[in-house]
Design an enzyme around this catalytic site. Structure first.
Site, short mmCIF file in Angstrom:
data_model
loop_
_atom_site.label_atom_id
_atom_site.label_comp_id
_atom_site.label_asym_id
_atom_site.label_seq_id
_atom_site.Cartn_x
_atom_site.Cartn_y
_atom_site.Cartn_z
N ASP A 128 0.15 15.57 -2.52
CA ASP A 128 0.27 16.93 -2.56
C ASP A 128 1.77 17.38 -2.11
O ASP A 128 2.34 16.61 -0.97
CB ASP A 128 -0.69 17.95 -1.82
CG ASP A 128 -0.27 19.35 -1.67
OD1 ASP A 128 0.41 19.82 -2.49
OD2 ASP A 128 -0.92 20.15 -0.82
N SER B 91 -2.05 26.91 -2.94
CA SER B 91 -0.73 27.02 -3.04
C SER B 91 -0.23 28.34 -2.44
O SER B 91 -0.38 28.69 -1.32
CB SER B 91 -0.34 26.69 -4.52
OG SER B 91 1.09 26.31 -4.55
N HIS C 277 -0.98 18.05 -5.99
CA HIS C 277 -0.91 19.53 -6.05
C HIS C 277 -1.96 19.88 -6.83
O HIS C 277 -2.60 20.97 -6.75
CB HIS C 277 0.34 19.89 -5.88
CG HIS C 277 0.51 21.40 -5.63
ND1 HIS C 277 0.42 21.82 -4.21
CD2 HIS C 277 0.71 22.47 -6.32
CE1 HIS C 277 0.60 23.00 -4.07
NE2 HIS C 277 0.65 23.59 -5.59
#
Length: 559
Positions: free
Chosen positions: A238, A114, A272
């Site tokens: 994601d 991320s 995610h």
């Protein structure tokens, strides 16, 4: 220096930056080992975060020196945190410092997820001679693509910065907030009023177009300077999968030759917050084969790149993707796949496609006529987020969309029962011919797999803001009542619709709170307090043939 098993650990080592600020790093090294390749993780989430400490220990036991560093202004590091913009120079300076340490052999690899994936790629064009291999996971090409989707505010993502905090995370208390109430506050700029001082949130709202602020730290236009290969990892659910394909494509098409040749990508059926996991989420279980040992993949990559150990990864094709529906892994040479047939599936109805119980159809034959479909979009009663490519596990994934499809403000177009596999692998796009009674509004779309038992699971989705239909830099209002042609990306997927299933498309005007509500007034994002209802019209006749463009993979070639 502390020790744990065969690993020596040194806490809070100062790493000097060019402006004199010192960033704190923890160093993990095999005891009594000579100079080794070094692996770097630069994080805003605390260098003591359990996941990264676990990875550091595993990597060190495998013969690497590992450095976990708090980014500028976070946790033990000095300076003031300027989200994202400080990471290019600080990343490069850390590469240079790390490569010069006596316990480092001069080669550096990077890792992180991320924001921590973004801290890897931002300094890459500066070409530190020490940087040899990256593993960016679930990150963006530029932050405009994370905070805005082609001009539409990712509301839940932006508010999430209240959880991230200024110097330390507020992870424990944040879930106790009335998030639903915060999301509904108007103007949006007041969402966190009385809750948290969150300068990044206000900063992002003050830049609603792709302007100089976002360009100051984008990867666009910088790929040609990159000479280090990357191994990108993401998931079909994601929230940054669309951005990841932009970065992968930029690396493969524009980076220097060796980086282009060696760069890889891995895409699984993941969200995610659960990259690599086979744990069921949404309303589908993709099976045990969907699991991947993510730290193990790092070691395959690092051993090949930094130790010249043959791990077979260079004989692997450029992409390894999980084909959902068939629930199997497959390797591919390029993206989109060279054998793709982009096929049109046309929207049709007798003028009453509203809801699951309407007459909407989806087929390969262009309709010669037909009445347009209409619905009323009320910002006070938005369509709720239900599944999809979101950051948050409870909202994301292949959820059953039938609760949403029962609403009259959702148009539902369903194809015939399939007699054979239909594989859709690649970027999905909707060409929508539509009008609105408002001066600005949104249109949304969701691709759905209808199972024989009626369950309707989310595959991928998209959104377009009318004022951003032509440019993310110069939005312009629309003329009420006039039909416009909208090209809406529904992002990327790899999905097989099985025999007995049906392909379905939903069209509406909201997806809340993943995205902010368009108030239909034309006011800039974050400022509006009042809203108006909008009557939306979707056309699907011979002159205005709204259609879904699917990347179909021929069945004989797809297996």
């Amino acid at each position: 220096m502390a020790t744990l098993g065969g690993v020596a650990i040194q806490f809070d080592v100062g790493v000097p930056m060019r402006d004199g600020v010192s960033l704190a790093a923890d160093v993990y090294r095999p005891r009594d080992a000579g100079p080794l390749p070094a692996l770097l993780c630069r994080t805003i989430y605390d260098k003591q975060q359990a996941r990264y400490v676990e990875w550091a220990l595993r990597f060190a036991e495998h013969g690497y020196a590992v450095v976990l560093q708090d980014c500028r202004g976070r946790y033990a590091s000095g300076g003031e945190w300027a989200p994202y913009v400080c990471e290019t120079a600080d990343g490069y300076d850390t590469h240079q410092w790390l490569g010069a340490q006596p316990w480092c052999d001069g080669t550096v690899g990077t890792f992180g997820i991320s924001y921590v994936g973004f801290t890897q790629i931002l300094p890459a064009p500066l070409r530190s001679p020490h940087l040899k291999a990256l593993v960016p996971i679930a990150n963006q090409e530029d932050n405009f693509g994370h905070i805005y989707c082609d001009g539409v505010l990712h509301l839940a993502n932006a508010v999430h910065f209240a959880r991230i905090g200024d110097r330390v995370m507020r992870a424990t208390s944040y879930p106790a907030l009335d998030l639903d109430g915060l999301f509904r506050r108007l103007p949006v700029s007041d969402a966190l009023a009385g809750v948290a001082s969150c300068p990044p949130f206000q900063l992002f709202l003050s830049h609603p177009t792709f302007d100089g602020y976002w360009r100051s730290y984008t990867m666009k236009g910088r790929y040609a300077e990159i000479d280090a290969p990357a191994y990108f990892i993401t998931g079909w659910y994601d929230n940054l999968v669309h951005e990841m394909f932009k970065v992968f494509t930029g690396w493969k098409r524009e980076a220097r030759p060796e980086a282009r040749r060696l760069t890889k990508m891995l895409v699984g059926p993941w969200t995610h917050q659960a990259i690599g996991s086979a744990a069921p989420f949404g309303d589908v279980d993709f099976g045990a084969r969907s699991a991947v040992d993510i730290p193990g993949e790092h070691l395959r990559w690092y051993d090949q790149r930094l130790k010249q150990i043959d791990t077979d990864i260079d004989r692997q094709k450029a992409l390894r993707i999980f084909v959902m529906g068939r629930n199997a892994w497959r390797e591919e040479d390029e993206w989109p796949l060279a054998r793709t047939r982009f096929e049109r599936y046309y929207l049709g109805s007798g003028g009453r496609a509203n809801s699951l119980y309407g007459d909407g159809t989806l087929g390969e034959v262009m309709p010669s006529g037909g009445l347009p479909d209409k619905f009323v979009y009320d910002p006070d009663d938005p369509v709720p987020t239900l599944g999809g490519q979101t950051m948050f596990l409870d909202q994301s994934g292949p959820k059953d969309r039938r609760p949403v499809e029962r609403r009259d403000d959702v148009l539902v177009y369903t194809g015939p029962v399939l007699e054979r596999d239909l594989e859709v692998t690649g970027p999905v796009t909707l060409a929508l011919h539509a009008a609105s009674s408002a001066v600005d509004t949104d249109f949304t779309a969701t691709l759905v797999d209808v199972h024989p038992n009626g369950k309707a699971t989310h595959v991928c989705e998209g959104i377009v803001r009318a004022s951003f239909r032509e440019s993310v830099e110069r939005p312009a209002p629309i003329e009420p009542g006039r039909a416009y042609d909208y090209k809406m990306p529904l992002w990327e997927t790899s999905y097989v619709f099985l025999p007995g299933h049906r392909v379905r498309l939903e069209v509406s005007s909201s997806n809340f709170p993943r995205f902010d509500r368009n108030l239909n007034t034309g006011e800039p994002v974050g400022r509006g307090r009042d809203w108006v209802r909008a009557t939306q019209t979707v056309f699907h006749d011979a002159d205005r043939p709204s259609h879904l463009l699917l990347p179909v993979i021929p069945e004989e070639a797809g297996r």
